[in-house]
Design an enzyme around this catalytic site. Structure first.
Site, mmCIF file in Angstrom:
data_model
loop_
_atom_site.group_PDB
_atom_site.id
_atom_site.type_symbol
_atom_site.label_atom_id
_atom_site.label_comp_id
_atom_site.label_asym_id
_atom_site.label_seq_id
_atom_site.Cartn_x
_atom_site.Cartn_y
_atom_site.Cartn_z
ATOM 1 C CG HIS A 231 68.144 -103.190 -6.295
ATOM 2 N ND1 HIS A 231 67.221 -103.801 -5.471
ATOM 3 C CD2 HIS A 231 68.905 -104.191 -6.795
ATOM 4 C CE1 HIS A 231 67.425 -105.107 -5.474
ATOM 5 N NE2 HIS A 231 68.446 -105.376 -6.264
ATOM 6 C CB CYS B 88 60.867 -104.335 -4.329
ATOM 7 S SG CYS B 88 61.809 -102.923 -3.849
HETATM 8 C C1 CIR Z 1 67.080 -107.900 -0.949
HETATM 9 O O1 CIR Z 1 68.025 -107.494 -0.266
HETATM 10 O O2 CIR Z 1 67.252 -108.475 -2.022
HETATM 11 C C2 CIR Z 1 65.676 -107.696 -0.439
HETATM 12 N N1 CIR Z 1 65.683 -107.739 0.984
HETATM 13 C C3 CIR Z 1 65.112 -106.373 -0.923
HETATM 14 C C4 CIR Z 1 64.906 -106.326 -2.396
HETATM 15 C C5 CIR Z 1 64.366 -105.026 -2.854
HETATM 16 N N2 CIR Z 1 64.084 -105.066 -4.242
HETATM 17 C C6 CIR Z 1 64.136 -104.022 -5.050
HETATM 18 O O3 CIR Z 1 64.565 -102.928 -4.664
HETATM 19 N N3 CIR Z 1 63.783 -104.191 -6.323
#
Ligand code: CIR
Length: 262
Positions: free
Chosen positions: A167, A254
């Site tokens: 991201h 996150c």
């Molecule tokens: C994913 O790959 O979607 C999750 N394992 C990690 C999400 C991390 N979220 C973020 O950076 N906002």
């Protein structure tokens, strides 16, 4: 007057559950340990609360292995919230799990319905909303968000998440009204022109995903040179162990949705 980009009355978090072992990851560097993650999550929530904010702690959503990463489900702004539409198919259902809570907190809740966009690709600053196109966020999602938030007086600038980076905010965070913490690789793209940029230390790229939450910068533990740099620049830092979330490409931003309620 609070600055709505880093001074918050509220946060929403969700407890991790046993299905976390099935969370998405770019590379398998080990299975996340739920007990350790629960301890880290409790420390994270306690740190948010210690700044004076109220934390709405949601119970786990075991059907969705990545549901602990609530940031990706929505964008909270002073005038309303926007429900996202994750680019990862396994995460689409997390949005409906979040909707009722957001409707209790906001009178205006809108929704991305056509494109794809995840909250991790969105950085809100005082002057604009930066949205990084990525494997999870496409042009249609950015266009839809642009239209929705224009109504609330915000402008969106489309930028690009570096290849191989999950991201946009994996590589940057807002430290205050003028200052962004960034990896060199992202800042070199020129996307932060006009801002004061502080770089994470070389080799400590994973420290870029912090959050400024009221008077505190929550930083993943294990990046001492970046923490020293932040101290030298006058920031109060709390380090939170992130070893288990890091196995799933997740970090400080996150784990919460953050907003102000007048
Ligand atoms: C994913 O790959 O979607 C999750 N394992 C990690 C999400 C991390 N979220 C973020 O950076 N906002």
């Amino acid at each position: 007057m609070r600055n709505p980009t880093f001074e918050f009355t509220h946060a929403i978090t969700r407890r991790p559950t046993a299905s976390i072992v099935d969370g998405l990851r770019a590379e398998d560097i080990g299975t996340p340990d739920l007990d350790q993650m629960l301890r880290d999550h409790a420390h994270y929530v306690a740190t948010l609360k210690a700044t004076g904010a109220e934390v709405i702690e949601l119970s786990g959503a075991d059907a969705f292995p990545d549901a602990v990463f609530v940031e990706d489900t929505a964008l909270c702004l002073p005038k309303g919230a926007v429900l996202m539409r994750p680019g990862a198919a396994s995460r689409l259902g997390e949005v409906a799990e979040m909707e009722a809570t957001l409707r209790e907190c906001f009178s205006d809740v809108r929704q991305i319905t056509k494109g794809h966009i995840e909250g991790g690709d969105i950085l809100v600053t005082d002057r604009e909303i930066l949205v990084g196109r990525s494997d999870r966020t496409d042009a249609a999602g950015v266009a839809e968000l642009t239209e929705i938030v224009a109504d609330w007086g915000h402008s969106v600038r489309e930028v690009f998440t570096p290849p191989g980076v999950l991201h946009f905010k994996t590589d940057c965070s807002l430290l205050d009204a003028d200052t962004i913490l960034s990896t060199k690789r992202l800042a070199e793209s020129g996307c932060f022109e006009g801002y004061r940029v502080l770089h994470v230390a070389e080799g400590e790229e994973a420290a870029a995903n912090t959050i400024r939450f009221n008077d505190t910068v929550l930083c993943p533990a294990g990046f001492p040179r970046t923490v020293s740099m932040l101290h030298e620049n006058g920031y109060k830092v709390v380090e939170v162990n992130n070893s288990e979330c890091a196995k799933l490409d997740g970090g400080m931003s996150c784990l919460s949705l953050r907003f102000n309620k007048a």
